[in-house]
Design an enzyme around this catalytic site. Structure first.
Site, PDB file in Angstrom:
ATOM      1  CB  CYS A 113       8.152  -3.575  35.989  1.00  0.00           C
ATOM      2  SG  CYS A 113       7.966  -4.635  37.416  1.00  0.00           S
ATOM      3  CB  CYS A 148      11.555  -8.764  49.085  1.00  0.00           C
ATOM      4  SG  CYS A 148       9.825  -8.857  49.611  1.00  0.00           S
ATOM      5  CB  CYS A 201      10.158 -14.582  44.761  1.00  0.00           C
ATOM      6  SG  CYS A 201      10.740 -12.907  44.524  1.00  0.00           S
TER       7      CYS A 201
HETATM    8  S1  SF4 Z   1       7.201 -12.385  45.394  1.00  0.00           S
HETATM    9 FE1  SF4 Z   1       9.300 -11.777  45.903  1.00  0.00          FE
HETATM   10  S2  SF4 Z   1       9.316  -9.549  45.876  1.00  0.00           S
HETATM   11 FE2  SF4 Z   1       7.148 -10.208  45.964  1.00  0.00          FE
HETATM   12  S3  SF4 Z   1       6.652 -10.282  48.163  1.00  0.00           S
HETATM   13 FE3  SF4 Z   1       7.330 -12.351  47.641  1.00  0.00          FE
HETATM   14  S4  SF4 Z   1       9.540 -12.322  48.094  1.00  0.00           S
HETATM   15 FE4  SF4 Z   1       8.877 -10.186  47.982  1.00  0.00          FE
END
Ligand code: SF4
Length: 345
Positions: free
Chosen positions: A108, A115, A122
């Protein structure tokens, strides 16, 4: 060594050949070097015994193989999962996970440091964005993790680590093409999966590439109101526009999509959410993967109960939507994206 050194991991075979020629060598040395790196897992020029001493010295003086440092490696006691913290050449830290399944080894891969998408559930999204990773830094993650299992073949890749892969589109595409290439890792496109929160323009670009990869969409809600509470991207790309783009995608590629759906207690796990979701995606070439939420620090989102998860799955199945519940792996080593790095930072 100078900073401007050519990093072999950033080059495709043609660029490697051009670099060898620029170094005053024959073109075929490039394929030999690719063999050392991608087939044999050798990253030290001194060990490349079919090169003359002069060539080995020249490569070491003028080029590099930009492998990250293995900062730490956690091994799950329960599952065949290893999670690495890797330190990149500029000191940034990323996570990469290796899963050893009966059908093969899967890595992975992270595509960004952090991000921009800010999904509330997340850990990576909550930590903010630092920078994109290069194609070579994505490749280096696979090579580094393969090294931890003595070079055993990696058969599958999932781009579901830190970052939104489609927000780093050109480097991500370069990486998967090199991962697929016979001179590279030789991993079939059908064994490469990309997960996106739903960036419509890039989904359309990906459609034009027409690669037989697997595409997963983080949907997590059946409508914009609910979705935008947990995924800010929903304000930019309404769900109906997203589903239209995905229908176009599957019409062309004939590849089945996976909708990822994190079940969050009291937020998106009601029976009416399941029914609305079924209505929205009915008839699409797609399945749903339900994910029991991995709670993170810093918010009060909780995982749905087992009963609610099973009920949600049953409603979708009854509506004719093929649905699976994701088996949890490596929760004892914080294998959910961004958790381990978050603790480290
Ligand atoms: S889940 Fe996390 S890594 Fe994936 S797009 Fe959303 S913020 Fe970004």
């Amino acid at each position: 060594m100078t900073e401007n050194f050519k990093d072999w991991l950033e080059l495709d075979l043609e660029e490697m050949e051009a670099t060898m020629v620029a170094l005053g060598e024959s073109k075929f040395r490039a394929r030999q070097l690719a063999d050392w790196i991608y087939k044999k897992g050798v990253f030290d020029f001194a060990e490349m015994t079919n090169f003359s001493l002069a060539l080995r010295e020249k490569l070491a003086e003028q080029t590099k193989i930009g492998m990250p440092n293995l900062y730490s490696l956690a091994e799950s006691k329960r599952d065949p999962v290893k999670k690495a913290l890797l330190e990149l050449q500029d000191g940034e830290i990323i996570e990469t996970v290796l899963m050893q399944y009966s059908y093969g080894n899967s890595v992975c891969v992270s595509t960004q440091v952090g991000c921009k998408m800010g999904c509330t559930f997340c850990a990576t999204g909550q930590a903010g964005f630092k920078r994109n990773l290069t194609a070579g830094e994505m490749m280096a993650q696979v090579l580094q993790l393969r090294d931890q299992i003595d070079g055993t073949r990696i058969s599958h890749l999932v781009l579901m680590g830190m970052g939104e892969p489609l927000d780093n589109y050109s480097e991500m595409i370069k990486f998967i093409k090199r991962a697929n290439a016979a001179w590279g890792l030789g991993i079939g496109y059908r064994h490469i999966s990309i997960s996106t929160c739903g960036l419509i323009p890039q989904i359309r670009l990906l459609q034009k590439e027409d690669l037989p990869i697997n595409l997963s969409i983080s949907l997590h809600a059946p409508n914009d109101k609910l979705r935008s509470q947990i995924m800010p991207i929903a304000k930019r790309y309404p769900i109906d526009d997203l589903l239209k783009a995905l229908r176009d995608y599957t019409d062309q590629t004939r590849r089945r999509l996976t909708f990822e759906y994190n079940l969050i207690d009291g937020v998106n796990d009601r029976e009416k959410d399941a029914l609305e979701l079924a209505q929205k995606i009915k008839g699409m070439l797609a399945m749903v993967n339900l994910i029991p939420l991995n709670p993170i620090e810093g918010n009060n989102l909780r995982r749905s109960s087992k009963e609610k998860i099973n009920k949600f799955a049953q409603i979708l199945n009854d509506q004719g939507i093929e649905t699976t519940i994701r088996r949890e792996m490596g929760t004892d080593i914080d294998a959910a994206c961004g958790q381990l790095r978050g603790k480290f930072l």
